[in-house]
Design a protein around this motif. Structure first.
Motif, PDB file in Angstrom:
ATOM      1  N   ARG A 188       1.991  42.654  46.131  1.00 52.94           N
ATOM      2  CA  ARG A 188       1.706  44.356  46.665  1.00 52.94           C
ATOM      3  C   ARG A 188       2.626  44.167  47.960  1.00 52.94           C
ATOM      4  N   GLY A 189       2.892  45.441  48.683  1.00 49.64           N
ATOM      5  CA  GLY A 189       3.504  45.608  49.839  1.00 49.64           C
ATOM      6  C   GLY A 189       4.353  46.817  49.804  1.00 49.64           C
ATOM      7  N   PRO A 190       4.599  47.372  50.939  1.00 50.85           N
ATOM      8  CA  PRO A 190       5.577  48.428  51.016  1.00 50.85           C
ATOM      9  C   PRO A 190       6.944  47.843  50.891  1.00 50.85           C
ATOM     10  N   LYS A 191       7.730  48.900  50.436  1.00 51.59           N
ATOM     11  CA  LYS A 191       9.376  48.323  50.433  1.00 51.59           C
ATOM     12  C   LYS A 191      10.017  49.627  50.805  1.00 51.59           C
ATOM     13  N   HIS A 192      10.532  49.717  51.913  1.00 50.33           N
ATOM     14  CA  HIS A 192      11.396  51.091  52.115  1.00 50.33           C
ATOM     15  C   HIS A 192      12.503  51.121  52.979  1.00 50.33           C
ATOM     16  N   HIS A 193      13.393  52.044  53.149  1.00 53.02           N
ATOM     17  CA  HIS A 193      14.450  52.114  53.835  1.00 53.02           C
ATOM     18  C   HIS A 193      14.261  53.325  54.980  1.00 53.02           C
ATOM     19  N   GLU A 194      14.759  52.972  56.037  1.00 53.97           N
ATOM     20  CA  GLU A 194      14.533  54.183  57.046  1.00 53.97           C
ATOM     21  C   GLU A 194      15.996  54.189  57.705  1.00 53.97           C
ATOM     22  N   ASP A 195      16.356  55.370  58.142  1.00 55.61           N
ATOM     23  CA  ASP A 195      17.296  55.886  59.003  1.00 55.61           C
ATOM     24  C   ASP A 195      17.163  56.554  60.186  1.00 55.61           C
ATOM     25  N   ILE A 196      17.215  56.227  61.346  1.00 58.63           N
ATOM     26  CA  ILE A 196      16.930  56.919  62.424  1.00 58.63           C
ATOM     27  C   ILE A 196      18.059  57.272  63.448  1.00 58.63           C
ATOM     28  N   VAL A 197      18.000  58.494  64.112  1.00 55.15           N
ATOM     29  CA  VAL A 197      18.979  58.873  64.798  1.00 55.15           C
ATOM     30  C   VAL A 197      18.296  59.166  66.295  1.00 55.15           C
ATOM     31  N   LEU A 198      18.709  58.530  67.178  1.00 54.94           N
ATOM     32  CA  LEU A 198      18.152  59.083  68.681  1.00 54.94           C
ATOM     33  C   LEU A 198      19.149  60.051  69.183  1.00 54.94           C
ATOM     34  N   GLY A 199      18.422  61.038  69.834  1.00 52.37           N
ATOM     35  CA  GLY A 199      19.032  62.064  70.508  1.00 52.37           C
ATOM     36  C   GLY A 199      19.471  61.475  72.152  1.00 52.37           C
ATOM     37  N   LYS A 200      20.032  62.400  72.931  1.00 58.77           N
ATOM     38  CA  LYS A 200      20.316  62.176  74.326  1.00 58.77           C
ATOM     39  C   LYS A 200      19.131  61.611  75.282  1.00 58.77           C
ATOM     40  N   GLY A 201      17.939  62.098  74.881  1.00 59.74           N
ATOM     41  CA  GLY A 201      16.722  61.663  75.663  1.00 59.74           C
ATOM     42  C   GLY A 201      16.150  60.383  75.085  1.00 59.74           C
ATOM     43  N   GLY A 202      16.885  59.761  74.122  1.00 58.38           N
ATOM     44  CA  GLY A 202      16.247  58.588  73.787  1.00 58.38           C
ATOM     45  C   GLY A 202      15.335  58.791  72.581  1.00 58.38           C
ATOM     46  N   LEU A 203      14.838  60.077  72.072  1.00 60.45           N
ATOM     47  CA  LEU A 203      13.708  60.307  71.057  1.00 60.45           C
ATOM     48  C   LEU A 203      14.444  60.505  69.527  1.00 60.45           C
ATOM     49  N   PRO A 204      13.879  60.367  68.575  1.00 66.64           N
ATOM     50  CA  PRO A 204      14.438  60.557  67.311  1.00 66.64           C
ATOM     51  C   PRO A 204      14.727  62.099  67.075  1.00 66.64           C
ATOM     52  N   VAL A 205      15.874  62.355  66.788  1.00 68.51           N
ATOM     53  CA  VAL A 205      16.119  63.854  66.269  1.00 68.51           C
ATOM     54  C   VAL A 205      16.534  63.849  64.680  1.00 68.51           C
ATOM     55  N   SER A 206      16.404  62.690  64.297  1.00 70.86           N
ATOM     56  CA  SER A 206      16.472  62.666  62.649  1.00 70.86           C
ATOM     57  C   SER A 206      15.801  61.295  62.357  1.00 70.86           C
ATOM     58  N   TRP A 207      14.930  61.295  61.212  1.00 64.54           N
ATOM     59  CA  TRP A 207      14.186  60.031  60.815  1.00 64.54           C
ATOM     60  C   TRP A 207      13.962  60.216  59.330  1.00 64.54           C
ATOM     61  N   THR A 208      14.424  59.349  58.523  1.00 70.86           N
ATOM     62  CA  THR A 208      13.940  59.417  56.935  1.00 70.86           C
ATOM     63  C   THR A 208      13.543  58.149  56.741  1.00 70.86           C
ATOM     64  N   ILE A 209      12.442  58.123  55.769  1.00 74.58           N
ATOM     65  CA  ILE A 209      11.898  57.010  55.040  1.00 74.58           C
ATOM     66  C   ILE A 209      11.774  57.083  53.671  1.00 74.58           C
ATOM     67  N   LYS A 210      12.233  56.339  52.933  1.00 74.90           N
ATOM     68  CA  LYS A 210      12.194  56.342  51.420  1.00 74.90           C
ATOM     69  C   LYS A 210      11.869  55.247  50.847  1.00 74.90           C
TER      70      LYS A 210
END
Length: 152
Positions: free
Chosen positions: A59-81
């Motif tokens: 058992r256990g999670p298995k996933h891929h994430e894509d994170i894009v940070l904006g100018k302020g350093g916070l995520p502006v796009s985040w996907t997890i599958k």
């Protein structure tokens, strides 16, 4: 002759691309003193890709994430599958575009007006990463998950 000027320009461009090389952070997931998984994050500019895998008694999670940070350093796009702890599907997303924040997860979905990128916290993100969130603007130490340690 323009060859030396061209060579200098190529050298400057080559050194600029070397300075912007991707960085990789690797962690081991530990349970009962045994390595049962891994977290690997590759950051290239504003984009971070994360692979998170745990196999603890099948058992256990298995996933891929894509994170894009904006100018302020916070995520502006985040996907997890991928899959959750018990194998159920995970498909979570967040995006801030055109003054709106939109999100979707197993917990809920929605959108709201947002003149600036809001702080989004994922319900299924990989533990222990420094790269998935910016350093806070206040003076506190960065937290690490007690279940992760640097990969050996």
């Amino acid at each position: 002759m323009k060859l030396p000027a061209l060579s200098a320009a190529v050298l400057i461009l080559a050194s600029a691309s070397v300075a912007q090389a991707a960085s990789t952070e690797r962690l081991s997931v530990v349970a009962n003193g045994e390595i049962v998984g891994s977290v690997e994050a590759v950051t290239d500019g504003a984009k971070t890709s994360v692979d998170y895998k745990v196999d603890n008694n099948g058992r256990g999670p298995k996933h891929h994430e894509d994170i894009v940070l904006g100018k302020g350093g916070l995520p502006v796009s985040w996907t997890i599958k991928g899959s959750s702890l018990m194998g159920g599907p995970v498909e979570e997303s967040f995006a801030w575009t055109d003054g709106k924040a939109r999100w979707k997860s197993q917990a809920d979905a929605g959108e709201t007006p947002a003149p600036a990128a809001p702080l989004y916290t994922s319900t299924t993100t990989a533990p222990g990463l420094r790269t998935s969130m910016p350093a806070p603007p206040w003076p506190i130490p960065a937290a690490r998950s007690p279940f992760c340690r640097p990969a050996s």
